[in-house]
Design a protein around this motif. Sequence first.
Motif, PDB file in Angstrom:
ATOM      1  N   ARG A   1       1.289  -3.207   7.082  1.00 22.76           N
ATOM      2  CA  ARG A   1       0.687  -2.087   7.258  1.00 22.76           C
ATOM      3  C   ARG A   1      -0.125  -1.993   8.639  1.00 22.76           C
ATOM      4  NH1 ARG A   1      -1.405  -2.669   1.907  1.00 22.76           N
ATOM      5  NH2 ARG A   1      -0.138  -1.917   0.238  1.00 22.76           N
TER       6      ARG A   1
ATOM      7  N   ARG B   1       2.230  -1.798  11.437  1.00 19.16           N
ATOM      8  CA  ARG B   1       2.877  -0.618  11.462  1.00 19.16           C
ATOM      9  C   ARG B   1       1.805   0.277  12.561  1.00 19.16           C
ATOM     10  NH1 ARG B   1       3.607   2.762   6.149  1.00 19.16           N
ATOM     11  NH2 ARG B   1       1.513   2.352   6.194  1.00 19.16           N
TER      12      ARG B   1
ATOM     13  N   ASP C   1       8.009   2.244   7.678  1.00 17.68           N
ATOM     14  CA  ASP C   1       7.519   3.047   6.528  1.00 17.68           C
ATOM     15  C   ASP C   1       8.307   2.530   5.347  1.00 17.68           C
ATOM     16  OD1 ASP C   1       5.645   4.235   8.255  1.00 17.68           O
ATOM     17  OD2 ASP C   1       6.851   6.114   8.095  1.00 17.68           O
TER      18      ASP C   1
END
Length: 129
Positions: free
Chosen positions: A20, A23, A111
């Motif tokens: 995460r 990203r 994602d």
Amino acid sequence: MAERSRDWMAQAERDVRHARNARHDGDHEWACFAAQQGAEKAVKALAVRLGGEPWGHSVTALLQALPESARPESAILDRAKVLDKHYVQPRYPNGFDTGAPGDYYTRAEADAAIEHAEAILAFCRDRLG
């Protein structure tokens, strides 16, 4: 030897958190790789809890090697197959004709990889109890 499934699962959670963060930073190739690593370690946590000695890096193969009563449905295996494609490719430039892996990975792929990893972690958590 001590039973280490909690350690494997704790690192799986950290790897997905790292995915995460990567990203968020725009490092989509690293997000994909970290998501794969998180899923791999979660499945290894489950295998260890069930008395296995997991080996290898293919999330799909690790899931298929679980005892029959612990194996997932095909939707989880399909998620694993997507993640397995992110084990080598995100890290090595020679996986592409030109450019670095970061030139090829997208936010949408990051994602999706994180979503797949989260589903596999949830599957493993449910069986770990």
